[in-house]
Structure formats: C-alpha cells, structure tokens
Design an enzyme around this catalytic site. Structure first.
Site, PDB file in Angstrom:
ATOM      1  N   ASN A 201     -17.206  47.893 -11.952  1.00 45.91           N
ATOM      2  CA  ASN A 201     -17.791  49.023 -10.772  1.00 45.91           C
ATOM      3  C   ASN A 201     -16.510  48.950  -9.590  1.00 45.91           C
ATOM      4  OD1 ASN A 201     -18.267  47.088  -8.512  1.00 45.91           O
ATOM      5  ND2 ASN A 201     -20.164  46.471  -9.807  1.00 45.91           N
ATOM      6  N   ASP A 272     -25.368  44.688 -13.493  1.00 42.35           N
ATOM      7  CA  ASP A 272     -26.725  44.410 -13.902  1.00 42.35           C
ATOM      8  C   ASP A 272     -26.741  44.350 -15.564  1.00 42.35           C
ATOM      9  OD1 ASP A 272     -27.687  44.908 -11.512  1.00 42.35           O
ATOM     10  OD2 ASP A 272     -27.709  46.845 -11.597  1.00 42.35           O
ATOM     11  N   LYS A 282      -9.430  42.636 -30.918  1.00 41.91           N
ATOM     12  CA  LYS A 282      -9.563  44.135 -30.296  1.00 41.91           C
ATOM     13  C   LYS A 282     -10.158  44.999 -31.236  1.00 41.91           C
ATOM     14  CE  LYS A 282      -6.667  47.865 -28.601  1.00 41.91           C
ATOM     15  NZ  LYS A 282      -5.194  48.286 -28.616  1.00 41.91           N
ATOM     16  N   ASP A 298     -30.585  37.935 -12.965  1.00 37.32           N
ATOM     17  CA  ASP A 298     -30.765  38.452 -11.598  1.00 37.32           C
ATOM     18  C   ASP A 298     -30.480  37.302 -10.801  1.00 37.32           C
ATOM     19  OD1 ASP A 298     -31.789  39.200  -9.052  1.00 37.32           O
ATOM     20  OD2 ASP A 298     -32.595  40.996 -10.111  1.00 37.32           O
ATOM     21  N   ILE A 299     -29.205  37.466 -10.018  1.00 35.27           N
ATOM     22  CA  ILE A 299     -28.727  36.347  -9.132  1.00 35.27           C
ATOM     23  C   ILE A 299     -29.499  36.060  -7.998  1.00 35.27           C
ATOM     24  CG2 ILE A 299     -26.645  35.521  -7.952  1.00 35.27           C
ATOM     25  CD1 ILE A 299     -24.769  37.149  -9.739  1.00 35.27           C
ATOM     26  N   PHE A 316     -27.614  42.967  -0.148  1.00 34.56           N
ATOM     27  CA  PHE A 316     -27.119  44.348  -0.106  1.00 34.56           C
ATOM     28  C   PHE A 316     -27.811  45.340  -1.167  1.00 34.56           C
ATOM     29  CE2 PHE A 316     -24.318  41.767   2.558  1.00 34.56           C
ATOM     30  CZ  PHE A 316     -23.626  42.618   3.265  1.00 34.56           C
ATOM     31  N   LYS A 334     -36.339  46.308  -3.162  1.00 38.61           N
ATOM     32  CA  LYS A 334     -35.429  45.350  -3.632  1.00 38.61           C
ATOM     33  C   LYS A 334     -35.489  43.953  -2.985  1.00 38.61           C
ATOM     34  CE  LYS A 334     -30.539  44.329  -4.294  1.00 38.61           C
ATOM     35  NZ  LYS A 334     -29.354  44.735  -4.426  1.00 38.61           N
ATOM     36  N   LYS A 338     -37.216  40.425  -4.909  1.00 36.52           N
ATOM     37  CA  LYS A 338     -35.957  39.665  -5.167  1.00 36.52           C
ATOM     38  C   LYS A 338     -36.102  38.449  -4.058  1.00 36.52           C
ATOM     39  CE  LYS A 338     -33.358  42.712  -7.864  1.00 36.52           C
ATOM     40  NZ  LYS A 338     -32.228  42.992  -8.142  1.00 36.52           N
TER      41      LYS A 338
END
Length: 400
Positions: A201, A272, A282, A298-299, A316, A334, A338
């Site tokens: 990202n 995610d 390749k 999910d950390i 965050f 969230k 979590k």
C-alpha cells in the site's frame, strides 16, 4: 556532558557566551567552533573564557590534522546555535568549506540545530527545504525558532529559541517520557506474489517516524519496527530497530516485544490479505489470469491476549469515509472489536503521502478529540502526550 557548540553568523551569535556560561554552570564541558563570518558578531576571547577551551576557527590551524573526525570522540552532542541559513544549506548539500561544515559532515552522534534569522529568510522555500532535509535525512533535531520582534525590526518567526528551551532540549531535562517503554510500528507491509512481484500500500511511514522522534526527544525508550517506508529511519541512543517485510513478520515482531512494552503505537499499515499461493519462480504473464487472496492474521486483535497487564494499545484507522460520522463509526467499531485502548482516525485523502494530517482520537469511554490540519510532527506530539497520560492513569489504578 561534553557539548560541541557551533556558532554561525546570525545576529544572535552575540548571545552565545551567555549560553556557554549557563551550560558550564550545569556542569557541562563546552568546545566552541565558530565560522569566519560569526567572528564579526561574537568575541572569540569571551567564548574561550566562558568555556575554558580553545575555540575552533580553522582546521588548518589545529594541531590534530584529523580534528574534524576526532571531535566525535571528545564530545557527546553537536549543537549549532545560532544556525544561519548558510550553514543549514551547506550541511544539507554536503559542502565542507570551513571548520563547522566539515565537522558537521563527519559528526555521527546526536545533532541539534537552533535556526535564527530574519522571518522572510526563515520562510524562504530553499531554507525550508534544506531544514527538512537536515531533520528527515540527516537526523538533526531542530530547536524551533521563536516568534517575536527581530533586531532588523521585522516581526515573525525566526528568533533564536530561549536558552532554557535549548538547554532542556539538548540535555533532555524535559524527560517527560523517561522510563516508559514504547514499541512503534511504521510503514507498509509487503505480500509477495513471486520472487520479484508483491502487493503493498502507499503508507509513507512519516507518521511512525514522527512518533519515534517525539518519544526520543523527550527521553523515552523505543523499539521501532519498520516496514516499507519512503525514508528509512536511523534510531538513536540505545533504541532498537527491527526491519520487517511481510504482515506475518510484523505480527511476530510486535508479539515478541509485548512483554517489554508499556505503550504500543500501531502506526504501520499492514496488508489485510496476501496471495493464497506464492510462486518461487517468476510467473509468466500468459500463465496468470487472476490472483487468489487469503486473509492475513489480525495483528491488533492478537495483542489483546498477549499483552502484559497495564500495556496501552494505540491503534490507527485510515478510512475513505464520506463524512466525520462515518469515520467515527469505522474507528470506534475497530477499536472495540480489536481491543485497542484508543484509536487515531483520519480520512485517507488527508494524510497519505502528505507531511500533514487531520486526526481525531477516540477513546473507549466514548470521548473523542478532533484536531485541525497539523504537521505530522505536531500530530505525533499530541498522540504520544495523550497515550502517556492514559497509560499513567491506568498504572495509578493498578498500583493502588
């Protein structure tokens, strides 16, 4: 502490003998280095008298031909006060044509600079660009100039910071985060498709690095876990850096540090999902029509069961929310699902790739605090201050 004080040709240079005197009274040893132009503004004899050491003015006149290298061994920190526009430009561009700029190029320990100049000079785009480079690329700590009336009769930001501010900054007397152990995550993770391709990202890591600098500058101890970032951070002092690549590596690093963490600040942007199948060769374009994805661990949720009693978790949430109410709903959901203790939320358009951000901090009790557009350094100060306040409240209850 042994301090190397460099004096450059701002009108504020005339004040530096008093700064030397104040530092000496606190028990510090001072060696001064003065540029040629600054000698027109401050007396060398006064600096030598106040410091008790010979002033460095010309490396060619030094008995030690490697003085600019060996000064690292003789001092603990390098402070440029006042720092004029000329020395900022020289250091940013690697110019070494006098004693101060040559020493600066070779100095490897803690480095500080206190700019002082006319407000119009301070706001000049070239000066701001060079200043940013010193901070972000060369690991200098800035002691921000103050606003007020100048010797040139202009008014604005550019006046040398107050001596008490300078002394607190460089001697870390303002250790408001002392003895608090932080773990900070920063940047993006990667998920590999084959040996040369991956998905990721656009997280820059600027928020995480700003948080690290805020903590370091105020005496905190950090483990800095860095993923893919625009500019890699060099940690300072006894702090530890862990470089990670994938989301699973980030999870492992975070969980390994939890037992020794008081405040975990999850500023990284982990993916995610990841490719369901990794090819060790390749992939030829004619052999692929689609990539199947599977969900990553999910950390944040995994920290809930692993953290020690008292650890505060700061999460965050960067969202493509249409409005503030939608952003709040995403963020609070969230945080509650979590197990985070507070969450810093923003709209993606306000932050990604920028030096600024517009954040709202939400808490478990439903209270929230919104901010105007701030620099990421200013956001970092607010986030860490609030996290430390919340952690101290928690610890006060635990210790009863």
């Amino acid at each position: 502490m042994r301090i190397l004080l460099a004096v450059t040709s701002s009108i504020s240079a005339y004040k530096t003998p008093m700064l030397v005197s104040m530092l000496k009274k606190e028990g510090h040893d001072i060696i001064c280095a003065v540029t040629k132009n600054a000698q027109n503004m401050v007396g060398l004899k006064s600096l030598e008298t106040m410091s008790g050491n010979k002033v460095i003015t010309d490396l060619w006149q030094e008995d030690d031909v490697l003085r600019h290298i060996n000064i690292n061994k003789e001092t603990d920190i390098f402070l440029i006060a006042p720092a004029d526009a000329n020395i900022i430009a020289k250091i940013a561009n690697g110019i070494c044509d006098d004693a101060v700029s040559t020493i600066a190029c070779a100095y490897t320990k803690d480095k500080y600079f206190a700019p002082a100049m006319n407000p119009h000079m301070w706001l000049n785009k070239a000066v701001q660009k060079n200043t940013k480079y010193l901070i972000e690329e060369l690991n200098y700590n800035i002691i921000e100039p103050e606003s007020g009336n100048m010797a040139c009769h202009d008014t604005g930001v550019g006046r040398l910071a107050d001596f008490e501010t300078i002394i607190k900054k460089i001697t870390k007397e303002n250790n408001k985060y002392k003895n608090i152990k932080f773990t900070i995550t920063s940047g993006a993770t990667k998920e590999w498709i084959d040996p040369i391709r991956y998905i990721t990202n656009t997280s820059s890591g600027k928020m995480g690095s700003s948080i690290y600098e805020e903590i370091y500058n105020n005496g905190g101890n950090s483990v800095y876990i860095e993923g893919e970032v625009n500019t890699s951070l060099n940690v300072k002092g006894n702090d530890k850096k862990i470089k990670i690549d994938t989301t699973e590596q980030l999870k492992e690093a975070v969980l390994n540090e939890l037992d020794n963490t008081d405040i975990l600040i999850m500023a990284a942007a982990p993916l995610d999902f990841r490719p369901a199948v990794y090819s060790d060769k390749k992939i030829k374009k004619q052999n692929i029509n689609s990539i199947d994805l599977i969900e990553n661990s999910d950390i944040l949720a995994s920290t809930k069961e692993k953290k020690k009693k008292g650890t505060l978790i700061v999460s965050f949430a960067a969202e493509t929310a249409e409005n503030d109410e939608e952003l709040k709903n995403y963020a609070v959901d969230k945080m509650n699902r979590k197990g985070a203790d507070m969450i810093v939320a923003n709209k993606i358009k306000d932050s990604i790739g920028k030096d600024t951000n517009k954040i709202t901090i939400f808490f478990k009790d439903g209270i929230f605090k919104s901010y105007p557009i701030l620099s990421k350094r200013e956001c970092a100060e607010e986030i860490v201050n609030i996290a430390v306040y919340e952690w101290k409240k928690r610890m006060a209850v635990i210790r009863k």
